[in-house]
Every structure is written in C-alpha cells, then in structure tokens.
Enzyme design. Structure first.
Site, PDB file in Angstrom:
ATOM      1  N   ASP A  32      16.273   8.326 -27.278  1.00  0.00           N
ATOM      2  CA  ASP A  32      17.710   8.276 -27.577  1.00  0.00           C
ATOM      3  C   ASP A  32      18.317   6.904 -27.293  1.00  0.00           C
ATOM      4  OD1 ASP A  32      17.302  10.976 -27.921  1.00  0.00           O
ATOM      5  OD2 ASP A  32      18.912  11.591 -26.561  1.00  0.00           O
ATOM      6  N   HIS A  83      22.672  10.465 -33.242  1.00  0.00           N
ATOM      7  CA  HIS A  83      23.139  10.591 -31.852  1.00  0.00           C
ATOM      8  C   HIS A  83      24.617  10.179 -31.752  1.00  0.00           C
ATOM      9  CE1 HIS A  83      22.299  11.367 -27.703  1.00  0.00           C
ATOM     10  NE2 HIS A  83      22.308  10.118 -27.278  1.00  0.00           N
ATOM     11  N   HIS A  87      28.251   7.327 -29.345  1.00  0.00           N
ATOM     12  CA  HIS A  87      27.758   8.007 -28.142  1.00  0.00           C
ATOM     13  C   HIS A  87      28.896   8.698 -27.389  1.00  0.00           C
ATOM     14  CE1 HIS A  87      25.275   8.797 -24.558  1.00  0.00           C
ATOM     15  NE2 HIS A  87      24.284   8.719 -25.417  1.00  0.00           N
ATOM     16  N   HIS A 174      14.233   7.446 -23.690  1.00  0.00           N
ATOM     17  CA  HIS A 174      15.250   6.548 -24.260  1.00  0.00           C
ATOM     18  C   HIS A 174      14.639   5.277 -24.851  1.00  0.00           C
ATOM     19  CE1 HIS A 174      17.674   9.345 -21.997  1.00  0.00           C
ATOM     20  NE2 HIS A 174      18.671   9.019 -22.801  1.00  0.00           N
TER      21      HIS A 174
HETATM   22 ZN    ZN Z   1      22.355   9.435 -25.299  1.00  0.00          ZN
END
Ligand code: ZN
Length: 221
Positions: A32, A83, A87, A174
C-alpha cells in the site's frame, strides 16, 4: 478448443504471463501507499524472478510521479488497486467525498494504463455503512497485518508473515520503506519454497468464488 489452449499445462490457468495451479496453495502479497519506484521496482524484480505477481494499492495523487513504475506493474501482470486519491480515512467523509476519493484514483490510474483498478483498499481499513454504500468496486482488506510501516523492521515483518500465513491469505505490507522490500526479498523466495503461489488479489478471487461490489474480503479460501 481454441488454438493456444494446448500450450497451457494440464489443470493450470494462464494469467499474468505465467501459469497458476488453481488447486495448489496461494497467497496475495499487497503493498500500500505507493507508488514509490525505489521500493516498488525491487519488489517486482524479486516477484518476477520467482514467477510471482503482487498487488499495489496506490494513492492516486502519487501515480503521476511514478508513471513508469505504474506502467511496469500493468505490463508485467501485477495488479494496481485503488487506495483513494489522497489516502483519506473514508469513514470520516460523506457520501460525495467518498465517491470523489475513489473515482479520482480510478481515473489517475486509468489515465496511465487505460484501465481502472478492479478493487479498492480502504486507508486504515476504516469502513462504515456510508463507505460500503458508496463504493461500487469490491473492497480488499487483509488477514495478515505485518505492521511494517510501524516497526520498520524487516525481520519482524518476515517472522509475522511466516508465523501466520495460510493458503488464501491477503498479506498487508507497504510500497514505501526499504525495510519492507528487504522483508519481501526474503518472503518471496521462502513462500515460494513452501509451495505458495504468489498471485494478485483479483487472480485469487477469480479462482476462489469471486468478489461482489460493496463487499470486503480479507482472504479467499
Ligand atoms: Zn494506506
């Protein structure tokens, strides 16, 4: 039988430029908060070396800074997920803002690849009924949370995954931190050695019952 089917080994499914055995174990590694080319390209280098594909849940406002990383993800059969544009924690927003956050990210990705993301990952995993009612794509969450963003410790991330991993898991990491890619460079060969195929979220969903709009998923068994 269409021409070309005979090329696919018995019982295998062709996807993302390689073959998947639908009856063998598989997991989806997901990354992510990128794109971020210095990390993402190393993740792809390693995954591709082992015949794996991964999923990147990208933040829309970053994609134009890393167009060639996005193009590589798309060209090489990795999945680009949504995503949100900025954010944002969607559970704190109203219906219109939720839709804007998701749609803007869809458009940012599609402007580069020609195709909008198939699935959405909610920042922080935060959801409520308004969020679920205003997202028309399936929502992919996770079963294994490595906390890589918090510990920034590759060994902790490796241990967390190898202790918990099961067939069908979605694993959260991530696309931002060097310690995450160092962990990935150990996890990808080790998971492969243990018999797990590394597949994208959408590949795993497709082989295991599919996904529905407005529903969220942490694994596919
Ligand atoms: Zn995130």
């Amino acid at each position: 039988t269409e021409q070309g089917d005979s090329q696919v080994p018995d019982g295998m499914v062709a996807s993302g430029g390689r073959y998947i055995d639908p009856n063998a174990p598989m997991v989806a590694l997901t990354f992510d908060d990128g794109p971020y080319a210095p990390v993402g390209n190393r993740i792809m280098d390693c995954a591709e070396q082992y015949g794996g594909r991964v999923t990147f849940y990208v933040v829309g406002n970053r994609v134009n800074s890393y167009k060639s990383e996005i193009q590589r993800m798309y060209a090489n059969g990795h999945e680009i997920g949504n995503h949100t544009q900025d954010h944002k924690y969607l559970q704190k927003l109203g219906a219109q803002e939720i839709r804007q956050q998701v749609e803007a990210c869809n458009q940012a990705v599609a402007a580069i690849t020609g195709e909008a993301p198939k699935t959405v990952r909610l920042p922080g995993g935060g959801k409520n009924s308004t969020v679920l009612a205003n997202i028309s794509q399936p929502i992919a969450l996770w079963d294994v949370d490595t906390l890589d963003w918090k510990t920034r410790n590759a060994q902790y991330t490796i241990d967390t995954v190898l202790r918990q991993v099961q067939d069908g898991d979605i694993i959260l990491m991530h696309d931002l931190y060097e310690q995450s890619v160092i962990a990935a460079e150990t996890l990808i060969p080790e998971l492969t050695r243990r018999g797990y195929q590394l597949v994208t979220v959408s590949e795993m969903a497709e082989l295991r019952g599919g996904m529905a709009a407005g529903q969220s998923y942490g694994h596919f068994r």
